[in-house]
Design an enzyme around this catalytic site. Structure first.
Site, PDB file in Angstrom:
ATOM      1  N   SER A 144     -19.401  -0.755  -6.958  1.00  0.00           N
ATOM      2  CA  SER A 144     -20.761  -0.234  -7.088  1.00  0.00           C
ATOM      3  C   SER A 144     -21.159   0.679  -5.938  1.00  0.00           C
ATOM      4  CB  SER A 144     -21.759  -1.398  -7.170  1.00  0.00           C
ATOM      5  OG  SER A 144     -21.654  -2.222  -6.018  1.00  0.00           O
ATOM      6  N   GLU A 208     -23.885 -13.477 -17.017  1.00  0.00           N
ATOM      7  CA  GLU A 208     -23.227 -14.768 -16.835  1.00  0.00           C
ATOM      8  C   GLU A 208     -24.106 -15.763 -16.090  1.00  0.00           C
ATOM      9  OE1 GLU A 208     -19.003 -16.526 -15.019  1.00  0.00           O
ATOM     10  OE2 GLU A 208     -19.510 -14.405 -14.788  1.00  0.00           O
TER      11      GLU A 208
END
Length: 404
Positions: A144, A208
């Site tokens: 990222s 998640e």
């Protein structure tokens, strides 16, 4: 050609037909299914109380971490993630050829004929390119930090290109986007452009944990500390809907989805995407439980998968669906059992584009057989299989007998 005869043939076709005293004729693909078929063909009678069914398909694994047994921390997602980062290199180095073979053998013994593998390093390629099982090999991209995206993308591209050298009917290279919090949108776009051009199925972890939910929604929660400490990052690189929208016109298998909200599930449904449900992993990391009935009502296909041994104690898919049966206490066990077996056969075959997962004419002859202790009420068959079967007796892949 070979003809198999069994007391019960679970076709897992659209009607979920079970043929008592059924027969299946096949070579590489299935030629005929029924009763009292041609007599002049080599026949293998699978014996009293035998079951013949499609082989199981585990759509989501991380075999690179198969050396883990007691190394990683369970009970909390962020604690587990920090332990993965701290122990990653040791676990990768500890998993050599015997480690991969042990993991593959465990899946094989539990009836798995095909699996989806998330590969973050390419270290598993040497073993998986030659396994007898079918593999959809998802080359994972992660990163990222905008300053590092060129190097990260090139590493991903090198691994993808290397895996494509071994593409075959049984080894299918593909692409995995790690998650919305860990991959920069610019890399996602470049990777998905490749997927569209090559008509690849893509895998992506999504929603998640609660930490992921809070970070992507509000730049708060446990991930705020995690990203500040590890990447000096103050804000998420994307929103959930921005992330999902990048996957338009790409066949996508989203993993987990435990914390996906209604808007996101509607979006996944509208994209004709699917979800992998990993109940043991979710329990060990204490992240919650996917609402599979809601997913089903939204017509989102789902599979049950083991995830990797980094967040599971076993790669046995029968054990995984048994766990799911007991965790979803609000659903009728008989009906749920049928859905769970469908999730690891027909659903999973369709999700991974493998032309298997059901016993129908024209499908690949990817079959497994085993015996129950005695004949039973046919309406209970799905449930009794889940309750009592851990390992199989026989397996065929593309019509070829595979040693268990």
């Amino acid at each position: 050609m070979i003809k198999l005869k069994a007391n019960y043939v679970l076709t897992m076709n659209e009607k979920n037909e079970i043929i008592e005293n059924g027969e299946v004729i096949f070579d590489k693909k299935i030629i005929k299914v029924g009763k009292n078929l041609e007599k002049n063909i080599k026949t293998i009678d699978l014996g009293k109380n035998s079951v013949l069914m499609p082989g199981l398909i585990n759509t989501h694994t991380h075999l690179e971490f198969s050396a883990n047994q007691t190394t990683l921390i369970y009970g909390d997602f962020i604690s587990w993630l920090n332990s993965v980062i701290a122990k990653r290199e040791n676990l990768l180095n500890d998993c050599r050829s015997h480690c991969y073979q042990k993991a593959i053998n465990q899946m094989k013994k539990s009836g798995v004929v095909a699996f989806g593998e998330i590969s973050s390093t390419g270290l598993d390629l040497e073993q998986l390119k030659k396994t007898e099982l079918k593999v959809v090999y998802f080359n994972e991209i992660i990163g990222s930090n905008p300053a590092a995206i060129d190097a990260l993308y090139q590493d991903f591209l090198n691994r993808l290109n290397e895996s494509e050298k071994y593409k075959s009917e049984k080894f299918i290279p593909s692409i995995s986007i790690h998650s919305p919090y860990s991959v920069h949108p610019l890399i996602i776009k470049k990777a998905l452009d490749i997927a569209r051009k090559k008509n690849m199925i893509v895998s992506a972890h999504f929603m998640e944990s609660q930490a992921e939910r809070e970070w992507l929604d509000n730049n708060k929660g446990d991930f705020k500390i995690f990203f500040k400490q590890n990447l000096n990052q103050e804000k998420a690189v994307t929103s959930t809907i921005e992330f999902l929208s990048q996957f338009e016109q790409v066949k996508t298998h989203f993993i987990h989805g435990v914390w996906a909200n209604e808007k996101e599930l509607q979006k996944i449904s509208s994209m004709n995407a699917s979800i992998a449900h990993c109940p043991v992993s979710n329990r060990l990391l204490n992240t919650g439980l996917l609402d599979i009935e809601r997913v089903k009502n939204l017509q989102i296909p789902y599979s049950v998968a083991t995830d990797g041994l980094s967040s599971n104690y076993s790669l046995n898919l029968f054990k995984e669906i048994r766990t799911s049966l007991f965790m979803h206490t609000g659903l009728h066990p008989k009906y749920l059992a049928k859905d769970l077996i469908k999730s690891v056969t027909k659903n999973a075959g369709d999700i991974l584009n493998l032309n298997n997962g059901s016993i129908e004419v024209g499908k690949f002859a990817d079959l497994i057989s085993f015996k129950l202790s005695k004949c039973l009420n046919i309406e209970d068959l799905y449930l009794q299989i889940i309750l009592h079967i851990n390992e199989i007796e026989k397996m065929w892949i593309n019509g070829k007998k595979i040693e268990i």
